[in-house]
Write an enzyme that holds these catalytic residues in place. Structure first.
Site, short mmCIF file in Angstrom:
data_model
loop_
_atom_site.label_atom_id
_atom_site.label_comp_id
_atom_site.label_asym_id
_atom_site.label_seq_id
_atom_site.Cartn_x
_atom_site.Cartn_y
_atom_site.Cartn_z
N LYS A 144 -11.48 -13.78 -7.79
CA LYS A 144 -10.26 -13.38 -8.51
C LYS A 144 -9.79 -14.58 -9.34
CE LYS A 144 -5.69 -11.31 -7.56
NZ LYS A 144 -4.77 -10.85 -6.49
N SER A 203 -3.23 -6.05 -6.95
CA SER A 203 -3.56 -6.78 -8.14
C SER A 203 -5.00 -7.28 -8.22
CB SER A 203 -2.62 -7.99 -8.27
OG SER A 203 -2.83 -8.89 -7.20
N SER A 215 -2.50 -6.56 -2.19
CA SER A 215 -3.44 -6.68 -3.32
C SER A 215 -4.92 -6.82 -2.98
CB SER A 215 -3.04 -7.85 -4.20
OG SER A 215 -1.94 -7.47 -4.99
#
Ligand code: GLN
Length: 490
Positions: free
Chosen positions: A78, A153, A177
């Site tokens: 990420k 997210s 997330s």
């Protein structure tokens, strides 16, 4: 054999048996990304040359017999994990040109193991969101259905794993997330106990809630990744000095005695709730039956403060964010607005142009809630509610070993569907926020599909530092349902 469907465990075996090389495996993923990621948009950056160099280095380690579990395994990160010399944007324009000078501890651990980093994945700006539509760059699509969001997210990481662009990925979870995008993309996501994994080098959103964790194709892989990244780190004072077990022991425990003796709690406040999709309820009810068949005892528990979770989280998280994001001022990091009249004007313009609308909204909410005269009414109050939520969980875990719940009230929604209504978006976090508020670990494992063929996950939560129970029950669920070998066709 389709090399791109390999798990970490599966790739390890083939690499050790010299049936494949890391170079070959890395090439397979890079080619697949090149062929399909302009449709899915899961990566913000792919560094093929760096990945191939790491693959070759890994192959040399393997040839010399020096490999560990992650040697030569292609992974995605990420884009809020700092990677030395590799751009790290956090999904924001304000960090568009930010190249960190150091690695996050989890990245350093992956590099030490000679893992292969394929690139950095898309995300909601500063991890604020539940759909990856708040990325300043582009939205990511759900590989199961391109008209739908992948969740967020960490939507880029979850989509990359589901689309078989990597063996596994790292995400972060401040309020769901990791678990929610894993659920929407039909993969496994594990949020560790707060303090289990070092946050050093993770660009902070809400420091008392953030945790890094795995997004993977199997529960075994999630356990292997946790083995790699967990443990005390002197660089993060909130990182626990707790012993780190071998998390795959949870799988061995299941193989030995199933879920015999495990008490599974169902929070009564969760079930009567309005707005839960019937397909989600059906998947949940099936999960209850599966766990019962495996020997677990179902007990009803109560989390009496559930109704206040969303409100308290959406005060605490923006407050911490408003403080954490003060550092992005055009002086120390990244983007700076040109043509400013003076210093104050430069701050204003930099932050107005550099941050997207959701991030600005939260900075304003957080700054307001922390301002003199309002602190007690908002942040102070929310912190008291948080203490009650923690108490709910500690009482529940006196009566059960794991809590079972949906991950999200609905399957993935359509791209654009909730963008005009932030409050509706916030409400979809109802089942995931509490684990962060209480600091307990949670896992999402694939549980079934909706009538529209969208994946639906099942969430399990355990007491602090009891990830082993999640691995054991999650593995049992995965083995019984056999959903982890289903892939979307691209
Ligand atoms: N959807 C939640 C939020 O927007 C959680 C995000 C996260 O876990 N990073 O804050």
């Amino acid at each position: 054999m389709d090399l791109h469907t390999l798990t970490v465990g599966g790739a390890r075996r083939l690499l050790d048996e010299k049936k494949i090389s890391s170079r070959e495996l890395t090439r397979v993923f890079l080619d697949r990304i090149a062929a399909h990621d302009d449709t899915i948009n899961s990566f913000l950056l792919v560094d093929a040359a760096d990945a191939m160099a790491r693959a070759d280095a890994a192959d040399r380690q393997i040839a010399a017999g020096n490999q560990t579990v992650f040697t030569g395994i292609p992974m995605a990160l990420k884009d809020l994990l700092c990677t030395r010399g590799m751009r790290t944007t956090c999904g924001s324009k304000i960090l568009d040109n930010f190249v960190p000078q150091y690695d996050a501890t989890v990245v350093a651990k992956l590099k030490q193991a000679h893992g292969v980093i394929l690139g950095k994945t898309n995300m909601d700006e500063f991890a604020m969101g539940s759909s990856t539509e708040n990325s300043a760059y582009f939205p990511t699509k759900n590989p199961w259905h391109l008209a739908y969001v992948p969740g967020g997210s960490s939507g880029g990481s979850a989509a990359a794993v589901a689309a078989q662009f990597c063996c596994a990925a790292l995400g972060t979870d401040t309020g769901g997330s990791i678990r929610q995008p894993a659920s929407h993309c039909g993969v496994v996501g594990l949020k560790p106990t707060y303090g289990r994994v070092s946050r050093y080098g993770l660009v902070s959103y809400a420091s008392s809630l953030d945790q890094i964790g795995p997004i993977a194709r199997s529960v075994e892989d999630a356990a292997l990744i946790l083995n790699l990244i967990a443990g005390h780190d002197p660089m993060d004072s909130t990182c626990a000095s707790q012993d780190v077990p071998d998390f795959t022991a949870g799988i061995a425990a299941f193989e030995k005695e199933g879920l015999k003796g495990m008490r599974v709690g169902i929070p009564k406040e969760y079930l009567g709730m309005e707005g839960i999709d019937p397909d989600v309820l059906a998947v949940f009810e099936n999960a209850v039956n599966v766990l019962t068949d495996l020997g677990a005892d179902i007990v009803e528990v109560s989390l009496p403060h559930t109704a206040y979770v969303v409100a308290a989280y959406y005060i605490i998280a923006p407050c911490e964010a408003s403080s954490n994001l003060a550092r992005f001022d055009g002086v120390k990091y990244g983007f700076r607005a040109h043509h400013a009249d003076d210093l104050i004007d430069m701050y204003k313009q930099t932050r107005s142009q550099g941050f997207g609308p959701e991030v600005q909204r939260r900075i304003i909410i957080g700054t307001y809630a922390l301002s003199a005269g309002y602190y007690d009414a908002y942040y102070g109050r929310a912190s008291q509610v948080r203490a009650l939520i923690m108490e709910d969980f500690s009482q529940a875990f006196d009566a059960c070993d794991i809590l079972l719940s949906p991950v999200a009230p609905t399957p993935a929604f359509r791209i654009g569907e909730k963008m005009d209504d932030p409050l509706t978006m916030y409400l979809t976090d109802i089942f995931t926020l509490s684990a962060n508020m209480a600091g307990v670990p949670g896992i999402s494992v694939p549980g079934g599909f909706s009538a529209d063929d969208l994946p639906i996950g099942i969430q399990m939560m355990a007491a602090r530092f009891d990830e082993l129970s999640l691995v054991r029950a999650g593995y049992g669920m995965e083995k019984s349902l056999g959903l982890n070998r289903l892939f979307p066709t691209l």
